[in-house]
Structures are given as C-alpha cells and as structure tokens.
Design a protein around this motif. Structure first.
Motif, mmCIF file in Angstrom:
data_model
loop_
_atom_site.group_PDB
_atom_site.id
_atom_site.type_symbol
_atom_site.label_atom_id
_atom_site.label_comp_id
_atom_site.label_asym_id
_atom_site.label_seq_id
_atom_site.Cartn_x
_atom_site.Cartn_y
_atom_site.Cartn_z
ATOM 1 N N SER A 13 0.850 -1.023 -0.053
ATOM 2 C CA SER A 13 0.045 0.004 -0.017
ATOM 3 C C SER A 13 0.875 1.249 0.011
ATOM 4 O O SER A 13 2.171 1.313 0.305
ATOM 5 C CB SER A 13 -1.107 0.159 1.369
ATOM 6 N N LEU A 14 0.244 2.418 -0.150
ATOM 7 C CA LEU A 14 0.980 3.801 -0.214
ATOM 8 C C LEU A 14 1.276 4.027 1.294
ATOM 9 O O LEU A 14 0.454 3.507 2.209
ATOM 10 C CB LEU A 14 -0.055 4.774 -0.519
ATOM 11 N N ILE A 15 2.370 4.389 1.531
ATOM 12 C CA ILE A 15 2.703 5.020 2.919
ATOM 13 C C ILE A 15 1.841 5.923 3.429
ATOM 14 O O ILE A 15 1.485 6.785 2.585
ATOM 15 C CB ILE A 15 4.423 5.323 2.949
ATOM 16 N N GLU A 16 1.617 5.911 4.596
ATOM 17 C CA GLU A 16 0.681 6.901 5.439
ATOM 18 C C GLU A 16 1.487 8.153 5.697
ATOM 19 O O GLU A 16 2.647 8.142 6.127
ATOM 20 C CB GLU A 16 0.300 6.340 6.511
ATOM 21 N N ILE A 17 1.127 9.206 5.252
ATOM 22 C CA ILE A 17 1.412 10.632 5.354
ATOM 23 C C ILE A 17 0.641 11.362 6.050
ATOM 24 O O ILE A 17 -0.578 11.509 5.964
ATOM 25 C CB ILE A 17 2.216 11.272 4.275
ATOM 26 N N GLY A 18 1.070 12.598 6.793
ATOM 27 C CA GLY A 18 0.493 13.521 7.501
ATOM 28 C C GLY A 18 0.786 14.702 7.184
ATOM 29 O O GLY A 18 1.267 15.148 6.187
ATOM 30 N N SER A 19 0.531 15.762 8.137
ATOM 31 C CA SER A 19 0.888 16.837 8.100
ATOM 32 C C SER A 19 1.942 17.593 8.910
ATOM 33 O O SER A 19 1.583 17.421 9.979
ATOM 34 C CB SER A 19 -0.343 17.947 8.225
ATOM 35 N N ASN A 20 3.138 18.048 8.529
ATOM 36 C CA ASN A 20 4.009 18.469 9.352
ATOM 37 C C ASN A 20 5.200 19.090 8.445
ATOM 38 O O ASN A 20 5.270 19.287 7.359
ATOM 39 C CB ASN A 20 4.436 17.450 10.113
ATOM 40 N N PHE A 21 6.256 19.587 9.242
ATOM 41 C CA PHE A 21 7.399 20.133 8.562
ATOM 42 C C PHE A 21 8.097 18.876 8.008
ATOM 43 O O PHE A 21 8.367 18.032 8.486
ATOM 44 C CB PHE A 21 8.101 21.059 9.730
ATOM 45 N N ASN A 22 8.838 19.562 6.763
ATOM 46 C CA ASN A 22 9.913 18.786 6.111
ATOM 47 C C ASN A 22 11.134 19.052 6.762
ATOM 48 O O ASN A 22 11.540 20.114 7.492
ATOM 49 C CB ASN A 22 9.893 18.728 4.828
ATOM 50 N N LEU A 23 12.066 18.347 6.477
ATOM 51 C CA LEU A 23 13.648 18.514 6.877
ATOM 52 C C LEU A 23 14.094 19.803 6.121
ATOM 53 O O LEU A 23 13.910 20.053 4.951
ATOM 54 C CB LEU A 23 14.600 17.468 6.437
ATOM 55 N N PRO A 24 14.418 20.860 7.169
ATOM 56 C CA PRO A 24 14.963 22.111 6.640
ATOM 57 C C PRO A 24 16.233 21.795 5.660
ATOM 58 O O PRO A 24 17.074 20.955 6.038
ATOM 59 C CB PRO A 24 15.557 22.970 7.665
ATOM 60 N N THR A 25 16.399 22.511 4.578
ATOM 61 C CA THR A 25 17.504 22.326 3.585
ATOM 62 C C THR A 25 18.338 23.771 3.662
ATOM 63 O O THR A 25 17.929 24.589 4.166
ATOM 64 C CB THR A 25 17.206 22.183 2.193
ATOM 65 N N ALA A 26 19.675 23.464 3.352
ATOM 66 C CA ALA A 26 20.583 24.639 3.545
ATOM 67 C C ALA A 26 21.745 24.586 2.404
ATOM 68 O O ALA A 26 22.091 23.679 2.165
ATOM 69 C CB ALA A 26 21.320 24.679 4.790
#
Length: 431
Positions: free
Chosen positions: A89-102
């Motif tokens: 199945s598709l992985i379960e995803i929710g609402s939150n911040f992603n890893l900051p990039t630099a």
C-alpha cells in the motif's frame, strides 16, 4: 487547516528573526553573477559586462535556507506486491514540517573578468550530510594573458568550465536548487525535472539581445575513469533572443538541445541529488525520505541513448509574466529495441504587484505523456496555484496548492489511478 496556519505563523516569526542576518548588501555583489535575491528572479544567464571594477581578489560567502510545512494527501488504485507476494500500500503521510535544507555558496572574483562559483548542499533530502553540488570558473575577459588580449571578441564571449549545472533549457533557471528556492514562484519543480551536473565547458556569445551557447560534457554525473567505452561526450546547445521591446515589455525565446549518443546512465531527469519538495507522495509503505527522494517526479528511463529538445518563451508586461516549456525527450535503454518519446508541456502565469512587485499570485499547468518501456501509454498532469510575499529582497514566503494525477499506468504499478493534492507552505532565505 487551523493547525497549518499556526505552524506557518511560527515560520514567519522565525524568518523575521533572521531578517537582520539576511539584509541585502549591494556592496557584496560581484561582476557577472546572478543575484541571489529578489533581483535574480527574472534573470537567466548572468549579465555579460566587461566594464568590471576589479581591485583585487574578492570572496562573497552566501547561502540559502528553506523549510516547508506539508499538508498533502495521496491515493492509488494500484495493486503491487512485494517479493513474498503480499500486497503493498501507499505509505501513510500526515501534515508537518519537512527537513530544513541549506546551501553554502562561495563566489570569488579571481582576476579582472575571471570568477569562480562553488555550491555545497549543507543539508538536503537525499543527502542530510554536506554534499558538493559542483562549481565552475567563468571567463569574461582574457586580460590574464595580457592586458586587452582579444578585447573586441571578449566583449561578446563568455567561457565556463567546471563540474557544473549544464545550461539545457530555461526551466532550470526557475527551479528550486535544494535550499535556493527564491527564484521559483511555486514550491515544486516540473514533473520531468531536467537538471544535471557534468564536467564540461560552455562557450557563449551575446550580441544585441541574441544568445548562443555551445557546450560539451563528458556525459557523467558521477566522475571516474572506469567504464571508458560505455559513455560518449554529450552536446549541449542553446540559441535565443532576450530583450526589452520597450520599458514595459520584455520578450525572451530560447531553444535548447541535449544529446548523448551513448551513456552508461543518462542522468538528465534523475541528476538532482537534493530531492523533490513533495515528501513521500505516491511512495510505497516502508519508503524513506532519503532513499525515495524523487517523490512526485517522473524519469522516463531513457538511460543509454537520449536526445532532448526544450523551447521556452518568456514574456513580461509590467507585472504580468508568462513562462512556457515545451520539451521532447527521445531515446531508450540498452535492453530496448526501439526508441521511445516523452513530451512535456508547462505554462506559468504570474502576476507581480505591490511595492517593488514584492507580492505575487500565479498558476501553473504541467503535462507529461509518452510511452513506457513495454509500450504502455501514460500521462501525468499537475495543476498548481501559488501566492508569495517578499518580506525583504532576501526573505520570502509562499503558499502553494498542488494537484497531480496519474493515468494509464499498469494495475501492478502503485501509480495506477494515483493522485495527490494539498497545500505546502514554504519559507526561504537567500543571500
């Protein structure tokens, strides 16, 4: 949605805290570089100017930071199975911040008309550890040979040499390059994201608005002396025109080609080591952000022979701008008997307004269609709506709604009947 708004408010407060750090300082600008702030959003190739003011080696240390809050849902009717024959199945995803990039940028004026650029990804989706993207040396004058050497020719000529981002098409000038997201009015890049870094050289000719470029690379993303007979050089070329018709109207039209006759692995649509902005979308359960870093993108799999053409019109009238992409990629993998073709179409309409056009709203439609290995005809469509705000020339925030659909994929493919949609907030600092 209330939770998302609260998170976004927190991000805005953090950005205002960084404002003192990222204030524009025009004294740091170097000759013949693209601006890394709001002034660079409608630049393509860096301005060619031989009237330099060199008075010794100068080093500009710059960088970029970006963070997103993602609230996207996805679904699929595909029925893939794992090696044990169990459904996946598709992985379960929710609402939150992603890893900051630099990013970390080093720009150096080495001599009159000679400069160097180096970019390092300090943190990215695919490489949380520091990772050198590439760099180049740029020659706009030959005074290091002798003062005034070939001065008349170099008024119009530029030479770039390095392991660098190749100048195929114009879409790569508006894409997000890891944390450098200030040029992109949207959050994501195109579905078929044409971007690669290869060792090579490009020679430019600028004259009265006309642009010509011819380049050659070794055709490799990962450099090495192994497999000497599996990869031929690649050719990159561009021809176009870019000028202001009057004070209100600017027109640009370019055509580009990337060609490799033989490659161990042509990376034009898979060379970005930073990763997609849409984390985990359409990925199977067990996926990781680092290992499955191309979520939402599409690689046509033309691994060993590839010829790609891209045409890009750009029109800006006062605050209204249009940017278009038509792309055709043709080639195959060694195991295939016949070549396959994929086409990509994209249209962006942006309206910039406010004080110094510091606000904008816009939309983008993106379509990819073509033939998979095995003969299946597929298409992928994406629709985006976006709004953005330049709080200063170096600080921006943007909100995007995205909706992407997959059609024609086999029932055993997780992308069969696939769809994802939702909103992404992104905050960006670039200096």
């Amino acid at each position: 949605m209330k939770k998302a708004i609260n998170y976004f408010s927190t991000v805005l407060l953090i950005l205002f805290g960084f404002q003192a750090l990222a204030q524009e300082n025009e004294a740091r600008d170097l000759d013949n570089f693209r601006y890394r702030d709001q002034r660079g959003i409608e630049q393509f190739e860096a301005k060619k100017d031989t009237a330099t003011s060199f008075d010794g080696v100068k080093v500009r240390i710059g960088g970029a930071f970006a963070i997103q809050f993602q609230a996207i849902d996805h679904e699929s009717t595909g029925t893939p199975v794992n090696s044990d024959g169990d459904p996946v199945s598709l992985i379960e995803i929710g609402s939150n911040f992603n890893l900051p990039t630099a990013n970390l940028d080093l720009d150096v004026q080495l001599y009159d008309g000679v400069s160097m650029h180096l970019r390092t990804y300090l943190s990215s989706r695919h490489h949380p550890e520091p990772y050198v993207k590439g760099g180049y040396i740029q020659i706009d004058k030959l005074d290091f040979v002798s003062e005034g050497f070939m001065e008349d020719l170099m008024q119009n000529v530029r030479i770039k040499i390095g392991h660098m981002e190749n100048n195929y098409g114009d879409a790569h000038f508006r894409r997000t390059d890891n944390a450098l997201a200030i040029y992109n009015p949207f959050v994501g890049n195109l579905i078929m994201d044409a971007f690669t870094t290869e060792v090579g050289a490009e020679v430019y000719y600028f004259k009265s608005g006309f642009i010509g470029m011819l380049g050659v690379t070794n055709g490799k993303l990962n450099q090495g002396v192994d497999n000497p007979k599996k990869t031929d050089p690649s050719i990159v070329a561009k021809l176009g025109y870019d000028d202001y018709i009057n004070d209100d109207l600017r027109l640009r039209l370019t055509g580009s080609v990337y060609h490799t006759n033989k490659s161990a692995n042509a990376y034009l649509y898979s060379a970005d080591r930073a990763g997609s902005r849409y984390y985990f979308v359409m990925e199977e359960e067990g996926a990781s952000a680092k290992g499955n870093f191309t979520s939402g993108r599409f690689n046509p799999g033309l691994r060993n022979e590839l010829t790609a053409f891209m045409i890009n019109p750009f029109v800006k009238y006062q605050g209204l701008e249009f940017f278009g992409t038509y792309e055709m990629a043709k080639g195959k993998a060694d195991a295939e008997l016949e070549t396959r073709t994929f086409n990509q179409y994209a249209a962006e309409l942006i309206y910039r307004f406010g004080n110094n056009e510091n606000l904008y709203v816009g939309g983008r439609y993106n379509l990819v269609d073509g033939e998979m290995a095995g003969g299946t005809e597929v298409d992928i469509t994406r629709f985006n709506l976006a709004a953005g705000w330049f709080m200063t020339k170096n600080i921006m925030a943007k909100l995007e709604y995205t909706n992407q659909k997959y059609d024609g994929f086999l029932a055993s493919d997780i992308r069969n009947g696939g769809k994802f949609d939702g909103v992404v907030f992104e905050a960006v600092i670039s200096f």
